[in-house]
Design an enzyme around this catalytic site. Structure first.
Site, PDB file in Angstrom:
ATOM      1  N   ASP A 140     -31.891  36.084 -58.132  1.00  7.03           N
ATOM      2  CA  ASP A 140     -33.188  34.840 -58.778  1.00  7.03           C
ATOM      3  C   ASP A 140     -33.777  34.417 -57.698  1.00  7.03           C
ATOM      4  OD1 ASP A 140     -33.889  34.078 -61.613  1.00  7.03           O
ATOM      5  OD2 ASP A 140     -33.051  32.449 -60.314  1.00  7.03           O
ATOM      6  N   ALA A 168     -35.906  33.601 -63.159  1.00 12.85           N
ATOM      7  CA  ALA A 168     -36.672  35.344 -63.094  1.00 12.85           C
ATOM      8  C   ALA A 168     -35.935  36.599 -63.117  1.00 12.85           C
ATOM      9  CB  ALA A 168     -37.007  35.503 -61.461  1.00 12.85           C
ATOM     10  N   ASP A 169     -34.921  36.439 -63.498  1.00 11.54           N
ATOM     11  CA  ASP A 169     -33.504  37.691 -64.360  1.00 11.54           C
ATOM     12  C   ASP A 169     -34.191  37.644 -65.820  1.00 11.54           C
ATOM     13  OD1 ASP A 169     -32.049  38.624 -61.958  1.00 11.54           O
ATOM     14  OD2 ASP A 169     -30.921  36.712 -62.316  1.00 11.54           O
ATOM     15  N   VAL A 170     -34.090  36.607 -66.451  1.00  9.82           N
ATOM     16  CA  VAL A 170     -34.279  37.006 -67.762  1.00  9.82           C
ATOM     17  C   VAL A 170     -35.792  37.082 -68.346  1.00  9.82           C
ATOM     18  CG1 VAL A 170     -34.580  34.698 -70.037  1.00  9.82           C
ATOM     19  CG2 VAL A 170     -32.924  34.464 -68.277  1.00  9.82           C
ATOM     20  N   GLY A 173     -36.066  41.073 -67.504  1.00 15.16           N
ATOM     21  CA  GLY A 173     -34.700  41.436 -68.712  1.00 15.16           C
ATOM     22  C   GLY A 173     -35.680  41.658 -69.834  1.00 15.16           C
TER      23      GLY A 173
END
Length: 394
Positions: A140, A168-170, A173
């Site tokens: 991220d 960025a991960d969220v 997802g």
């Protein structure tokens, strides 16, 4: 009432945040999620701490509820055979290995289709399956830097800054979840599954929204503005006589209300009537408003601004936000029963369905908690399970 994704089966090969966050959302909506972890260390986030609570890391707990947890050594023929059995009647597989890893294991998308023709494979990676960066790992922090996000985050004269969560991960997802639901809808019409290739880099570029569009339309490279907005004024932090809070004027009507409330003729000149004019004289306007705001407390301004219908809000810390009356009313903090953590509190789901409500039925699974249960459902005997443990397969 069962959740909207009741009877959907997800095989979750992902770890850390983007994939687990996606599958948690699917699990919250009623899908059966089987989380597969390595037999060595499991999901890396199990060791990301402190804080730990009764041996469980807070990081792991945030993204893994409503799942069954098993361990599996996919580098062994028997481990791969177990995975194939799980996939054979699944709807979706979510994985975030480096591109090509499943193929090297002998179970890429084309092989999956031989086991289950309608399978949907959601593949998450740092940069996607194509392009010159496809072989690179994607964390991220790196993505926030390379996507341009950090170049616009932070004070104008300060160092580029990352967002305080792995945004960025969220976002990846969430995009993965959306893609899965779209693929399920397509399969319901056409009867065919497909592979979804989603990257953190693409997701964060898409989430630049108006900032990216500003550049594409004007050719001007966006700069850091601190807490100011590139397109709207006033839309920023102001200091009352007892602390900071936000005023976010989103249109010219709201600005007129603010100018009237602040009772300063200088705010009513023609230059400031339109947002475009306010942007041109941004610094002058901010000085006038700032001087007015310093004359009262945050509570006094909150009452006056709310009454006038002008968007505003205090800058809460995390405790203040989670303890707020609004968070409590919306059930955004929930207690979850856990076999080892006596008082586990987790952030609730933002999805509020009127007929098929989200339910948090199960705690984030302990390491390998459901391995025996899942394998027995697949037809393995207790003796076979004991042998597989000895052989480091599960």
């Amino acid at each position: 009432m069962a959740g909207p994704l009741h009877q959907l089966k997800i095989v979750d090969l992902s770890r850390v945040l983007a994939g687990p966050y996606c599958t948690m959302i699917l699990g919250d909506m009623g899908a059966e999620v089987i989380k597969i972890e390595s037999v060595d260390v499991g999901d890396e986030t199990r060791g990301w701490g402190p804080p730990f609570v009764e041996g469980e890391s807070a990081y792991y707990l945030c993204a893994n509820r409503n799942k069954q947890g098993i361990t599996l050594n996919l580098k062994t023929p028997q481990g791969l055979e177990i995975l194939k059995k799980l996939v054979s009647d699944a709807d979706v597989v979510v994985q975030n290995f480096k591109p090509g890893t499943l193929e090297r294991l002998g179970f890429g998308y084309e092989e999956m289709k031989k086991v289950n023709e309608g399978i949907i494979l959601a593949s998450i990676s740092g940069f996607g399956a194509t392009g010159p960066y496809s072989h690179l790992p994607g964390y991220d922090y790196i993505i926030q830097a390379m996507s341009g996000l950090m170049s616009i985050t932070g004070e104008r004269d300060g160092q580029p800054a990352k967002v305080g969560v792995a945004i960025a991960d969220v976002l990846t997802g969430l995009f993965t979840c959306i893609g899965i639901l779209g693929a399920i809808q397509h399969r319901s019409r056409r009867g065919e599954g497909q592979e979804i290739d989603i990257s953190l880099f693409d997701s964060q570029l898409a989430a630049l929204v108006n900032v990216a569009s500003n550049y594409l339309c004007s050719g001007m490279v966006p700069e850091r503005l601190g807490n100011a907005h590139p397109n709207i004024v006033p839309y920023q932090v102001f200091a009352a006589n007892d602390g900071d809070f936000i005023i976010a004027v989103g249109n010219d009507r709201q600005y007129r209300k603010l100018a009237t409330l602040l009772e300063d003729e200088a705010l009513l000149i023609n230059q400031y009537k339109k947002n475009s004019g306010r942007l041109q004289k941004k610094e002058d306007l901010e000085k006038i408003i700032s001087a007015k705001i310093r004359t009262k407390s945050r509570a006094e301004w909150k009452e006056l601004l709310d009454e006038a219908g002008i968007p505003n809000g205090p800058i809460n810390n995390v405790k203040e936000a989670l303890d707020s009356e609004q968070a409590i009313a919306r059930e955004m903090v929930v207690k979850v029963e856990h076999p080892t953590v006596s008082n586990l509190m987790l952030v609730g789901s933002p999805l509020k369905f009127s007929i098929t409500p989200v339910k948090i039925d199960t705690h984030p699974p302990l390491y390998s908690e459901h391995t025996e249960e899942v394998l027995m459902k697949l037809g393995y005997s207790k003796h076979e399970i004991v042998q597989m443990k000895q052989d480091h397969i599960i």
